[in-house]
Write a protein that holds these residues in place. Structure first.
Motif, PDB file in Angstrom:
ATOM      1  N   PHE A 210       0.841  -1.202   0.000  1.00 14.35           N
ATOM      2  CA  PHE A 210       0.000   0.000   0.000  1.00 14.35           C
ATOM      3  C   PHE A 210       0.879   1.256   0.000  1.00 14.35           C
ATOM      4  CE2 PHE A 210      -1.963   3.553   2.150  1.00 14.35           C
ATOM      5  CZ  PHE A 210      -3.209   3.639   1.566  1.00 14.35           C
ATOM      6  N   CYS A 211       1.869   1.290   0.873  1.00 13.09           N
ATOM      7  CA  CYS A 211       2.756   2.453   0.939  1.00 13.09           C
ATOM      8  C   CYS A 211       3.521   2.639  -0.369  1.00 13.09           C
ATOM      9  CB  CYS A 211       3.736   2.299   2.104  1.00 13.09           C
ATOM     10  SG  CYS A 211       2.967   2.278   3.742  1.00 13.09           S
ATOM     11  N   ARG A 212       3.951   1.537  -0.955  1.00 12.91           N
ATOM     12  CA  ARG A 212       4.687   1.610  -2.214  1.00 12.91           C
ATOM     13  C   ARG A 212       3.803   2.093  -3.354  1.00 12.91           C
ATOM     14  NH1 ARG A 212       5.859  -3.089  -3.978  1.00 12.91           N
ATOM     15  NH2 ARG A 212       7.480  -2.337  -5.420  1.00 12.91           N
ATOM     16  N   VAL A 213       2.513   1.763  -3.314  1.00 15.51           N
ATOM     17  CA  VAL A 213       1.587   2.267  -4.335  1.00 15.51           C
ATOM     18  C   VAL A 213       1.496   3.787  -4.258  1.00 15.51           C
ATOM     19  CG1 VAL A 213      -0.839   2.397  -5.027  1.00 15.51           C
ATOM     20  CG2 VAL A 213       0.190   0.179  -4.573  1.00 15.51           C
ATOM     21  N   VAL A 214       1.400   4.333  -3.058  1.00 16.93           N
ATOM     22  CA  VAL A 214       1.325   5.788  -2.905  1.00 16.93           C
ATOM     23  C   VAL A 214       2.553   6.444  -3.535  1.00 16.93           C
ATOM     24  CG1 VAL A 214       1.292   7.706  -1.269  1.00 16.93           C
ATOM     25  CG2 VAL A 214      -0.112   5.678  -0.834  1.00 16.93           C
ATOM     26  N   GLU A 215       3.741   5.906  -3.243  1.00 20.64           N
ATOM     27  CA  GLU A 215       4.963   6.493  -3.804  1.00 20.64           C
ATOM     28  C   GLU A 215       5.020   6.293  -5.316  1.00 20.64           C
ATOM     29  OE1 GLU A 215       8.861   8.278  -3.937  1.00 20.64           O
ATOM     30  OE2 GLU A 215       6.938   8.552  -2.902  1.00 20.64           O
ATOM     31  N   PHE A 291       3.207  -1.303 -12.068  1.00 18.02           N
ATOM     32  CA  PHE A 291       3.515  -1.456 -10.643  1.00 18.02           C
ATOM     33  C   PHE A 291       3.798  -2.928 -10.343  1.00 18.02           C
ATOM     34  CE2 PHE A 291       2.421  -2.345  -6.221  1.00 18.02           C
ATOM     35  CZ  PHE A 291       3.207  -1.397  -5.572  1.00 18.02           C
ATOM     36  N   GLU A 292       4.827  -3.176  -9.522  1.00 18.83           N
ATOM     37  CA  GLU A 292       5.207  -4.533  -9.160  1.00 18.83           C
ATOM     38  C   GLU A 292       4.923  -4.782  -7.682  1.00 18.83           C
ATOM     39  OE1 GLU A 292       9.244  -5.262 -10.288  1.00 18.83           O
ATOM     40  OE2 GLU A 292       8.866  -4.900 -12.423  1.00 18.83           O
ATOM     41  N   PHE A 293       4.018  -5.706  -7.433  1.00 22.38           N
ATOM     42  CA  PHE A 293       3.679  -6.065  -6.060  1.00 22.38           C
ATOM     43  C   PHE A 293       4.770  -6.951  -5.461  1.00 22.38           C
ATOM     44  CE2 PHE A 293      -0.363  -4.889  -7.850  1.00 22.38           C
ATOM     45  CZ  PHE A 293      -1.064  -4.318  -6.800  1.00 22.38           C
ATOM     46  N   ARG A 294       5.052  -6.741  -4.197  1.00 24.28           N
ATOM     47  CA  ARG A 294       5.967  -7.628  -3.484  1.00 24.28           C
ATOM     48  C   ARG A 294       5.219  -8.775  -2.814  1.00 24.28           C
ATOM     49  NH1 ARG A 294      10.293  -3.404  -0.638  1.00 24.28           N
ATOM     50  NH2 ARG A 294      11.131  -2.579  -2.604  1.00 24.28           N
ATOM     51  N   SER A 295       3.947  -8.556  -2.527  1.00 27.94           N
ATOM     52  CA  SER A 295       3.124  -9.590  -1.909  1.00 27.94           C
ATOM     53  C   SER A 295       1.947  -9.867  -2.831  1.00 27.94           C
ATOM     54  CB  SER A 295       2.626  -9.140  -0.526  1.00 27.94           C
ATOM     55  OG  SER A 295       3.702  -8.992   0.374  1.00 27.94           O
ATOM     56  N   GLU A 296       2.073 -10.926  -3.627  1.00 28.56           N
ATOM     57  CA  GLU A 296       1.016 -11.286  -4.569  1.00 28.56           C
ATOM     58  C   GLU A 296       0.177 -12.459  -4.076  1.00 28.56           C
ATOM     59  OE1 GLU A 296       2.260 -11.844  -8.558  1.00 28.56           O
ATOM     60  OE2 GLU A 296       3.367  -9.960  -8.686  1.00 28.56           O
ATOM     61  N   GLU A 297       0.753 -13.311  -3.238  1.00 30.67           N
ATOM     62  CA  GLU A 297       0.060 -14.479  -2.717  1.00 30.67           C
ATOM     63  C   GLU A 297      -0.180 -14.294  -1.226  1.00 30.67           C
ATOM     64  OE1 GLU A 297      -1.113 -16.693  -4.671  1.00 30.67           O
ATOM     65  OE2 GLU A 297      -0.064 -16.011  -6.487  1.00 30.67           O
ATOM     66  N   PHE A 298      -1.404 -14.489  -0.790  1.00 30.25           N
ATOM     67  CA  PHE A 298      -1.753 -14.213   0.597  1.00 30.25           C
ATOM     68  C   PHE A 298      -0.915 -15.033   1.576  1.00 30.25           C
ATOM     69  CE2 PHE A 298      -4.110 -14.267   4.525  1.00 30.25           C
ATOM     70  CZ  PHE A 298      -4.626 -12.996   4.606  1.00 30.25           C
ATOM     71  N   GLY A 299      -0.701 -16.294   1.271  1.00 27.99           N
ATOM     72  CA  GLY A 299       0.017 -17.162   2.194  1.00 27.99           C
ATOM     73  C   GLY A 299       1.461 -16.767   2.420  1.00 27.99           C
ATOM     74  N   GLU A 300       2.045 -16.007   1.494  1.00 26.94           N
ATOM     75  CA  GLU A 300       3.442 -15.591   1.606  1.00 26.94           C
ATOM     76  C   GLU A 300       3.584 -14.185   2.187  1.00 26.94           C
ATOM     77  OE1 GLU A 300       4.663 -17.965  -2.510  1.00 26.94           O
ATOM     78  OE2 GLU A 300       4.847 -15.793  -2.365  1.00 26.94           O
ATOM     79  N   MET A 301       2.465 -13.524   2.424  1.00 26.73           N
ATOM     80  CA  MET A 301       2.483 -12.096   2.717  1.00 26.73           C
ATOM     81  C   MET A 301       3.349 -11.726   3.908  1.00 26.73           C
ATOM     82  SD  MET A 301      -0.737  -9.538   3.319  1.00 26.73           S
ATOM     83  CE  MET A 301      -1.688 -10.866   4.024  1.00 26.73           C
TER      84      MET A 301
END
Length: 308
Positions: A210-215, A291-301
């Protein structure tokens, strides 16, 4: 080099604290606008406001680089008429007064990011709701979201101010009192079973992303309008509760039928909509625009967050 400044309204919620620390740790001056100092991150400049009227706080917007509005009364309550009014007014009025304050700036922020919500879309079990093809829903929560966005995009501000509304999914973090904390605690009491039929989708985003999306929105000057802010791979309630049981060290959880949830919600002073509505929301624009997500899979979050 001039120190950049971010102004965060509603900065004492848990999302505001994380965002404050994110920018503080990256060398920014963080100005927090809130009704009280309680819950603010360390190292921020605090300015009180009531979320409705102009005051001395408005001066901090002049010369700021970025404004992020997170203000709004929690929806985790019973939807009686009084709470409905407070929920709506806390979002609409805070947005309107920020627009008025920006309009008076001689050097307004280049970017105004305003909260919205992924619950603006309809209950969806048939297909995902993207930024371009999502269908808006009906009901109280949806109408609040519509009014919120209308007040934001309708605010008359200088043409140099870029606007982005973040239709944010449930934000997950390992923090006391947040959704994940509540689910894990329920699971530890053997109450972490499937809720309802378990097929309702849960769109989510990890707080770091979320923070990375803002930036990312700040850095990409072509970004404006509405963005779905959610991880690319929503899960369903059945999988969500499985992960909560895993985190709690429980192999079993008592399932909750809808009638049981209604009774529980009454005593907990909340609404079953928060659990039973299927929010199947995907971040079409963010993915298409790079945009590149660092957490794409819930189980790895949570493992990924510890490594960051």
């Amino acid at each position: 080099m001039k120190t950049r400044t971010i102004v965060i309204s509603g900065a004492n919620g848990f999302i505001g604290r994380y965002l404050s620390r994110f920018y503080r740790d990256n060398g920014w001056r963080v100005v927090a606008i809130a009704r009280s100092e309680q819950g603010l991150a360390n190292g921020v400049d605090y300015h009180p406001w009531d979320g409705m009227t102009l005051g001395d706080w408005a001066k901090v917007l002049d010369g700021a680089d970025l404004l992020v509005n997170l203000a709004g009364r929690s929806v985790n309550c019973r939807y009686g008429e009084k709470n409905k009014r407070i929920i709506r007014e806390s979002r609409v009025q805070s947005t309107q007064v920020l627009g008025e304050a920006i309009r008076r700036c001689s050097n307004p922020p280049a970017l105004w990011v305003n909260s919205s919500t992924a619950t603006i879309y309809r209950h969806a079990e048939d297909r995902p709701q993207g930024d371009f093809d999502g269908e808006l829903g009906t009901g109280f929560s949806v109408e609040v979201a519509k009014s919120w966005e209308e007040s934001f995009f309708g605010a008359e501000v200088p043409g140099t101010v870029r606007k982005v509304a973040m239709r944010t999914a449930i934000v997950f973090a390992e923090e006391k009192g947040t959704v994940w904390d509540v689910l894990v605690k329920l699971s530890k009491k053997w109450l972490g079973g499937t809720m309802g039929n378990g097929r309702q989708k849960v769109s989510w985003i990890q707080i770091g992303d979320f923070c990375r999306v803002v930036e990312w929105l700040r850095l990409h000057e072509e970004a404006s309008g509405v963005y779905n802010v959610s991880a690319p791979n929503p899960i369903d309630n059945r999988e969500l509760m499985k992960q909560a049981r895993k985190a709690a060290g429980r192999c079993f959880g008592l399932p909750s039928a809808i009638w049981m949830l209604e009774i529980g919600a009454f005593f907990l002073r909340t609404e079953t909509e928060l659990i039973l509505k299927s929010r199947w929301v995907v971040p079409t624009r963010l993915l298409e625009e790079g945009f590149e997500f660092r957490s794409e899979e819930f189980g790895e979050m949570f493992n990924k967050r510890r490594k960051d």
